[in-house]
Scaffold this motif. Structure first.
Motif, PDB file in Angstrom:
ATOM      1  N   UNK A  50      12.889  26.230   6.901  1.00 35.10           N
ATOM      2  CA  UNK A  50      13.466  27.164   7.938  1.00 35.10           C
ATOM      3  C   UNK A  50      14.582  27.546   7.837  1.00 35.10           C
ATOM      4  N   UNK A  51      15.541  26.958   6.883  1.00 38.17           N
ATOM      5  CA  UNK A  51      17.045  27.285   6.493  1.00 38.17           C
ATOM      6  C   UNK A  51      16.627  28.629   5.955  1.00 38.17           C
ATOM      7  N   UNK A  52      15.604  28.841   5.083  1.00 35.82           N
ATOM      8  CA  UNK A  52      15.101  30.292   3.869  1.00 35.82           C
ATOM      9  C   UNK A  52      14.521  31.936   4.988  1.00 35.82           C
ATOM     10  N   UNK A  53      14.089  31.237   6.688  1.00 40.62           N
ATOM     11  CA  UNK A  53      14.034  32.412   7.401  1.00 40.62           C
ATOM     12  C   UNK A  53      14.762  32.913   7.862  1.00 40.62           C
ATOM     13  N   UNK A  54      13.471  34.135   8.460  1.00 38.69           N
ATOM     14  CA  UNK A  54      15.210  35.511   9.002  1.00 38.69           C
ATOM     15  C   UNK A  54      15.984  34.371  10.285  1.00 38.69           C
ATOM     16  N   UNK A  55      15.314  33.733  10.917  1.00 40.96           N
ATOM     17  CA  UNK A  55      15.972  32.998  11.992  1.00 40.96           C
ATOM     18  C   UNK A  55      15.726  32.052  12.694  1.00 40.96           C
ATOM     19  N   UNK A  56      16.539  30.953  11.865  1.00 43.76           N
ATOM     20  CA  UNK A  56      16.128  29.848  11.423  1.00 43.76           C
ATOM     21  C   UNK A  56      16.135  28.837  13.291  1.00 43.76           C
ATOM     22  N   UNK A  57      15.263  27.880  13.678  1.00 40.97           N
ATOM     23  CA  UNK A  57      15.017  27.450  15.186  1.00 40.97           C
ATOM     24  C   UNK A  57      15.895  26.276  14.815  1.00 40.97           C
ATOM     25  N   UNK A  58      16.570  26.507  15.229  1.00 42.40           N
ATOM     26  CA  UNK A  58      18.111  25.143  15.771  1.00 42.40           C
ATOM     27  C   UNK A  58      16.980  23.911  16.356  1.00 42.40           C
TER      28      UNK A  58
END
Ligand code: HEC
Length: 152
Positions: A50-58
């Motif tokens: 998730x942290x590698x993605x462009x917009x991580x979902x909290x």
């Protein structure tokens, strides 16, 4: 002599079912803790991905951090006496877990503390803080594996 053999045979009959039961308990514990480690690793991977993605979902990060924390807290209880390599079952748990219980508990507690810190970071929603807390978890996995898990 014959009498003694008879007693030994009777004892063996008595002991065999008890030993079989103890072994079943040990194997069940092994399967349960391995499933827990899989859940732990899955949650950790979800967070890293998730942290590698462009917009991580909290939201995703919060949920996975909660799962990781629960699994981390289950680790210490997953190693009852009689669930080690002596069972003959497929396990990567080293005997050191039982001979150095204090060291194992310390390693487990470091992982739990890191998981809780990650949970708190996820609750804050601050991505920089979440990244730092995530990076702090990995070494606590390795710290335990280095001493207590069979190297492949
Ligand atoms: C306190 C010690 C300890 C900590 C902390 C720990 N592990 Fe482990 N891990 C083990 C031991 C011991 C095994 C072997 C269990 C067995 O085979 O019975 C294991 C097994 C595993 C497995 C294999 C499970 C299977 O399929 O059999 C994975 C994957 C894993 N750990 C990932 C992790 C990750 C990721 C972390 C950190 C987020 C972590 N572990 C933290 C001790 C630990």
């Amino acid at each position: 002599m014959r009498k003694l053999t008879g007693v030994t045979a009777a004892l063996a009959l008595l002991v065999a079912p008890v030993a079989a039961l103890a072994q079943a308990t040990g194997v069940k514990a092994i399967e349960a803790r391995q499933a827990n480690f899989k859940a732990l690793a899955r949650a950790f991977k979800t967070i890293n991905d998730e942290l590698k993605g462009a917009r991580p979902s909290v939201d995703v990060l919060r949920r996975a951090a909660a799962e990781l924390s629960v699994a981390a807290q289950r680790i210490p209880g997953g190693f009852p006496a009689g669930s080690g390599p002596e069972t003959g079952a497929k396990t990567e748990a080293l005997a050191a877990i039982w001979t150095n219980r204090a060291g194992f508990t310390e390693a487990a507690n470091r992982n739990i503390a890191a998981a809780r810190a990650l949970e708190a970071a996820a609750a804050s929603g601050d991505l920089a803080r979440i990244r730092a807390a995530t990076d702090a978890v990995g070494p606590t996995c390795k710290g335990c594996h280095d001493s207590f898990r069979l190297k492949k």
